[in-house]
Design a protein around this motif. Structure first.
Motif, PDB file in Angstrom:
ATOM      1  N   ARG A   1       0.827  -1.211   0.000  1.00 51.77           N
ATOM      2  CA  ARG A   1       0.000   0.000   0.000  1.00 51.77           C
ATOM      3  C   ARG A   1       0.864   1.265   0.000  1.00 51.77           C
ATOM      4  O   ARG A   1       0.502   2.275  -0.607  1.00 51.77           O
ATOM      5  CB  ARG A   1      -0.908  -0.036   1.232  1.00 51.77           C
ATOM      6  CG  ARG A   1      -1.932   1.099   1.299  1.00 51.77           C
ATOM      7  CD  ARG A   1      -2.990   0.772   2.344  1.00 51.77           C
ATOM      8  NE  ARG A   1      -3.972   1.839   2.447  1.00 51.77           N
ATOM      9  CZ  ARG A   1      -4.097   2.626   3.513  1.00 51.77           C
ATOM     10  NH1 ARG A   1      -3.296   2.455   4.559  1.00 51.77           N
ATOM     11  NH2 ARG A   1      -5.019   3.563   3.554  1.00 51.77           N
ATOM     12  N   LEU A   2       2.002   1.176   0.660  1.00 52.92           N
ATOM     13  CA  LEU A   2       2.918   2.319   0.704  1.00 52.92           C
ATOM     14  C   LEU A   2       3.353   2.703  -0.715  1.00 52.92           C
ATOM     15  O   LEU A   2       3.397   3.884  -1.067  1.00 52.92           O
ATOM     16  CB  LEU A   2       4.134   1.955   1.562  1.00 52.92           C
ATOM     17  CG  LEU A   2       5.040   3.077   2.071  1.00 52.92           C
ATOM     18  CD1 LEU A   2       4.274   4.043   2.959  1.00 52.92           C
ATOM     19  CD2 LEU A   2       6.217   2.483   2.846  1.00 52.92           C
ATOM     20  N   HIS A   3       3.641   1.709  -1.530  1.00 50.68           N
ATOM     21  CA  HIS A   3       4.041   1.938  -2.926  1.00 50.68           C
ATOM     22  C   HIS A   3       2.890   2.560  -3.715  1.00 50.68           C
ATOM     23  O   HIS A   3       3.079   3.522  -4.474  1.00 50.68           O
ATOM     24  CB  HIS A   3       4.465   0.601  -3.535  1.00 50.68           C
ATOM     25  CG  HIS A   3       4.952   0.662  -4.955  1.00 50.68           C
ATOM     26  ND1 HIS A   3       5.787   1.649  -5.428  1.00 50.68           N
ATOM     27  CD2 HIS A   3       4.718  -0.171  -6.016  1.00 50.68           C
ATOM     28  CE1 HIS A   3       6.056   1.434  -6.714  1.00 50.68           C
ATOM     29  NE2 HIS A   3       5.412   0.347  -7.088  1.00 50.68           N
ATOM     30  N   PHE A   4       1.701   2.014  -3.524  1.00 53.85           N
ATOM     31  CA  PHE A   4       0.509   2.516  -4.216  1.00 53.85           C
ATOM     32  C   PHE A   4       0.245   3.981  -3.852  1.00 53.85           C
ATOM     33  O   PHE A   4       0.017   4.826  -4.727  1.00 53.85           O
ATOM     34  CB  PHE A   4      -0.681   1.637  -3.829  1.00 53.85           C
ATOM     35  CG  PHE A   4      -2.012   2.108  -4.340  1.00 53.85           C
ATOM     36  CD1 PHE A   4      -2.301   2.109  -5.699  1.00 53.85           C
ATOM     37  CD2 PHE A   4      -2.994   2.548  -3.465  1.00 53.85           C
ATOM     38  CE1 PHE A   4      -3.530   2.541  -6.179  1.00 53.85           C
ATOM     39  CE2 PHE A   4      -4.229   2.982  -3.930  1.00 53.85           C
ATOM     40  CZ  PHE A   4      -4.494   2.972  -5.284  1.00 53.85           C
ATOM     41  N   HIS A   5       0.306   4.295  -2.563  1.00 54.44           N
ATOM     42  CA  HIS A   5       0.023   5.662  -2.122  1.00 54.44           C
ATOM     43  C   HIS A   5       1.159   6.629  -2.484  1.00 54.44           C
ATOM     44  O   HIS A   5       0.944   7.838  -2.542  1.00 54.44           O
ATOM     45  CB  HIS A   5      -0.247   5.689  -0.615  1.00 54.44           C
ATOM     46  CG  HIS A   5      -1.620   5.214  -0.249  1.00 54.44           C
ATOM     47  ND1 HIS A   5      -2.372   5.765   0.757  1.00 54.44           N
ATOM     48  CD2 HIS A   5      -2.400   4.238  -0.784  1.00 54.44           C
ATOM     49  CE1 HIS A   5      -3.543   5.154   0.835  1.00 54.44           C
ATOM     50  NE2 HIS A   5      -3.578   4.218  -0.089  1.00 54.44           N
ATOM     51  N   ASP A   6       2.334   6.092  -2.723  1.00 53.17           N
ATOM     52  CA  ASP A   6       3.431   6.932  -3.203  1.00 53.17           C
ATOM     53  C   ASP A   6       3.227   7.258  -4.681  1.00 53.17           C
ATOM     54  O   ASP A   6       3.246   8.421  -5.089  1.00 53.17           O
ATOM     55  CB  ASP A   6       4.772   6.216  -3.003  1.00 53.17           C
ATOM     56  CG  ASP A   6       5.972   7.054  -3.454  1.00 53.17           C
ATOM     57  OD1 ASP A   6       5.898   8.298  -3.361  1.00 53.17           O
ATOM     58  OD2 ASP A   6       6.977   6.466  -3.889  1.00 53.17           O
TER      59      ASP A   6
ATOM     60  N   LEU B   1       0.651  17.477   0.279  1.00 51.05           N
ATOM     61  CA  LEU B   1      -0.511  17.084   1.077  1.00 51.05           C
ATOM     62  C   LEU B   1      -1.787  17.168   0.247  1.00 51.05           C
ATOM     63  O   LEU B   1      -2.623  16.257   0.279  1.00 51.05           O
ATOM     64  CB  LEU B   1      -0.630  17.996   2.307  1.00 51.05           C
ATOM     65  CG  LEU B   1      -1.813  17.737   3.234  1.00 51.05           C
ATOM     66  CD1 LEU B   1      -1.602  16.456   4.021  1.00 51.05           C
ATOM     67  CD2 LEU B   1      -2.026  18.912   4.189  1.00 51.05           C
ATOM     68  N   SER B   2      -1.927  18.226  -0.520  1.00 48.93           N
ATOM     69  CA  SER B   2      -3.151  18.429  -1.312  1.00 48.93           C
ATOM     70  C   SER B   2      -3.305  17.354  -2.386  1.00 48.93           C
ATOM     71  O   SER B   2      -4.411  16.841  -2.622  1.00 48.93           O
ATOM     72  CB  SER B   2      -3.166  19.812  -1.948  1.00 48.93           C
ATOM     73  OG  SER B   2      -2.061  19.989  -2.817  1.00 48.93           O
ATOM     74  N   ALA B   3      -2.197  16.976  -3.038  1.00 49.20           N
ATOM     75  CA  ALA B   3      -2.266  15.932  -4.068  1.00 49.20           C
ATOM     76  C   ALA B   3      -2.609  14.577  -3.452  1.00 49.20           C
ATOM     77  O   ALA B   3      -3.340  13.777  -4.046  1.00 49.20           O
ATOM     78  CB  ALA B   3      -0.950  15.854  -4.831  1.00 49.20           C
ATOM     79  N   ALA B   4      -2.077  14.318  -2.251  1.00 50.44           N
ATOM     80  CA  ALA B   4      -2.396  13.061  -1.572  1.00 50.44           C
ATOM     81  C   ALA B   4      -3.883  13.007  -1.231  1.00 50.44           C
ATOM     82  O   ALA B   4      -4.537  11.963  -1.354  1.00 50.44           O
ATOM     83  CB  ALA B   4      -1.549  12.914  -0.309  1.00 50.44           C
TER      84      ALA B   4
ATOM     85  N   GLY C   1       4.108  17.355   4.720  1.00 53.82           N
ATOM     86  CA  GLY C   1       4.206  16.179   3.858  1.00 53.82           C
ATOM     87  C   GLY C   1       2.870  15.480   3.660  1.00 53.82           C
ATOM     88  O   GLY C   1       1.802  16.041   3.927  1.00 53.82           O
ATOM     89  N   GLU C   2       2.940  14.233   3.196  1.00 51.91           N
ATOM     90  CA  GLU C   2       1.738  13.489   2.833  1.00 51.91           C
ATOM     91  C   GLU C   2       1.238  12.559   3.927  1.00 51.91           C
ATOM     92  O   GLU C   2       0.154  11.981   3.810  1.00 51.91           O
ATOM     93  CB  GLU C   2       2.019  12.688   1.547  1.00 51.91           C
ATOM     94  CG  GLU C   2       2.344  13.581   0.361  1.00 51.91           C
ATOM     95  CD  GLU C   2       3.004  12.839  -0.804  1.00 51.91           C
ATOM     96  OE1 GLU C   2       2.916  11.594  -0.849  1.00 51.91           O
ATOM     97  OE2 GLU C   2       3.615  13.513  -1.660  1.00 51.91           O
ATOM     98  N   LYS C   3       2.005  12.420   5.005  1.00 55.59           N
ATOM     99  CA  LYS C   3       1.651  11.430   6.026  1.00 55.59           C
ATOM    100  C   LYS C   3       0.362  11.757   6.764  1.00 55.59           C
ATOM    101  O   LYS C   3      -0.307  10.854   7.262  1.00 55.59           O
ATOM    102  CB  LYS C   3       2.813  11.276   7.019  1.00 55.59           C
ATOM    103  CG  LYS C   3       4.041  10.611   6.407  1.00 55.59           C
ATOM    104  CD  LYS C   3       5.172  10.475   7.400  1.00 55.59           C
ATOM    105  CE  LYS C   3       6.363   9.756   6.766  1.00 55.59           C
ATOM    106  NZ  LYS C   3       7.511   9.627   7.698  1.00 55.59           N
ATOM    107  N   THR C   4       0.004  13.034   6.834  1.00 55.54           N
ATOM    108  CA  THR C   4      -1.219  13.421   7.545  1.00 55.54           C
ATOM    109  C   THR C   4      -2.399  13.648   6.602  1.00 55.54           C
ATOM    110  O   THR C   4      -3.457  14.102   7.031  1.00 55.54           O
ATOM    111  CB  THR C   4      -0.994  14.700   8.385  1.00 55.54           C
ATOM    112  OG1 THR C   4      -0.504  15.744   7.528  1.00 55.54           O
ATOM    113  CG2 THR C   4       0.006  14.449   9.500  1.00 55.54           C
ATOM    114  N   ALA C   5      -2.235  13.318   5.325  1.00 56.44           N
ATOM    115  CA  ALA C   5      -3.360  13.406   4.382  1.00 56.44           C
ATOM    116  C   ALA C   5      -4.431  12.408   4.815  1.00 56.44           C
ATOM    117  O   ALA C   5      -4.138  11.381   5.444  1.00 56.44           O
ATOM    118  CB  ALA C   5      -2.885  13.094   2.969  1.00 56.44           C
ATOM    119  N   GLY C   6      -5.688  12.696   4.470  1.00 57.30           N
ATOM    120  CA  GLY C   6      -6.798  11.838   4.881  1.00 57.30           C
ATOM    121  C   GLY C   6      -6.594  10.357   4.611  1.00 57.30           C
ATOM    122  O   GLY C   6      -6.812   9.520   5.497  1.00 57.30           O
ATOM    123  N   PRO C   7      -6.143   9.964   3.396  1.00 57.91           N
ATOM    124  CA  PRO C   7      -5.983   8.540   3.100  1.00 57.91           C
ATOM    125  C   PRO C   7      -4.801   7.888   3.843  1.00 57.91           C
ATOM    126  O   PRO C   7      -4.707   6.659   3.889  1.00 57.91           O
ATOM    127  CB  PRO C   7      -5.714   8.526   1.593  1.00 57.91           C
ATOM    128  CG  PRO C   7      -6.176   9.852   1.096  1.00 57.91           C
ATOM    129  CD  PRO C   7      -5.929  10.809   2.211  1.00 57.91           C
TER     130      PRO C   7
END
Length: 317
Positions: free
Chosen positions: A61-66, A154-157, A86-92
């Motif tokens: 999943r880490l690869h997919f979300h990257d 963050l916004s793109a995530a 960064g992207e770690k606090t994005a909703g998904p």
């Protein structure tokens, strides 16, 4: 007429750029610069998955979300800084995406072998493949040579990663935006044959939806109360949650998809026939899944002089 010609040429240029980027990737990229890189990653992944089978799904999943956020560039690994969220606090991702410690361990091992050679983005891509293999799934040739981004979004995530609440048309659109067909979307969704989901992601389905097996819903309510217990976990595939197989698709046929987005693949829509096909032919599923994973790994990689090789996957050099 001129504007149409311009659009055609622009599309052609974009296609060439994408093809050139993936052409720079190679399955033998580290053959001479870090010959033990792949075996080192595999040993670490095997150890992590042996300790906790769920970690295999987490690394996949880490690869997919990257990759779904501005390409496979390791951006998901970056910690927040004073100048960047960064992207770690994005909703998904928030309280959900995991496996960062395993990637850190692999990076330190590879750095000790070949300092400044192997990118974090490549480690994530290889770890995803090795995780699937460790849980009995197919292998594929991971093309290598990605470089790491120095920033994240963050916004793109928040906008690019498909949500578990999406309808079938929403799912088809989200994957189409990344160049995937509906068939490839169904194949990639088969990754839910492993791993677990939090109560908060399937609560609405088990209490409010009708296209769900009633005994299945009742059993899930015991783990996921109508209020509270947001982080309580349930397997995405209750039949064989730690085996990479085609049981996920058979569950959908029995209305036992855990997430709303899962069951959307088999709810009288255009993808029902593909679910039936994968349910009856596991070989077809694993072949298509492996091919789709190669395609996903080629999403907008940074190559050549673009990006960097991070010394620490959590922060830019």
């Amino acid at each position: 007429m001129a504007s149409k010609r311009f659009e055609f040429l622009l599309g052609l240029c974009l296609l060439l750029v994408i093809n050139m980027a993936s052409a720079q990737l190679s399955s033998t990229f580290y053959a001479t610069s870090c010959p033990k890189a792949l075996s080192t990653i595999k040993s670490a992944v095997d150890s992590a998955v042996s300790n906790e089978a769920r970690m295999g799904a987490s690394l996949l999943r880490l690869h997919f979300h990257d990759c779904f956020v501005n390409g496979c560039d390791g951006s998901i690994l970056l910690d927040d800084t004073a100048n960047m969220t960064g992207e770690k606090t994005a909703g998904p991702n928030n309280n959900s995406v995991r496996g960062f410690g395993v990637i850190d361990t692999i990076k330190s091992q590879v750095e000790s072998l070949c300092p400044g050679v192997v990118s974090c983005a490549d480690i994530v891509a290889v770890a995803a493949r090795d995780s699937v293999v460790a849980l009995g799934g197919p292998s594929w040739n991971v093309l290598l040579g990605r470089r790491d981004s120095a920033t994240a979004s963050l916004s793109a995530a928040n906008s690019n990663i498909p949500a578990p609440t999406l309808s079938l048309s929403g799912l088809i659109s989200a994957f189409s935006n990344k160049g995937f067909t509906a068939k490839e979307m169904v194949a990639l969704s088969g990754s839910h044959t492993i791993g677990q989901a939090r109560c908060t992601t399937f609560r609405t389905r088990i209490y409010n939806e009708t296209n769900i097996n009633s005994a299945f819903a009742t059993s899930l309510r015991g783990k996921c109360p109508s209020t509270g217990g947001d982080n309580n976990l349930s397997p995405l595939d209750t039949t064989s949650p730690t085996s990479f197989d085609n049981a996920y698709f058979k569950n959908l046929q029995s209305q036992k998809g855990l997430l709303h987005s899962d069951q959307q693949l088999f709810s009288g829509g255009s993808t029902d026939s593909q679910v039936n096909a994968y349910s009856s032919n596991s070989g077809s599923f694993t072949t298509d899944f492996a091919n789709a994973m190669v395609k996903m790994g080629n999403l907008s990689p940074l190559t050549g002089t673009s990006g960097q090789i991070r010394k620490n996957c959590r922060k830019a050099n």
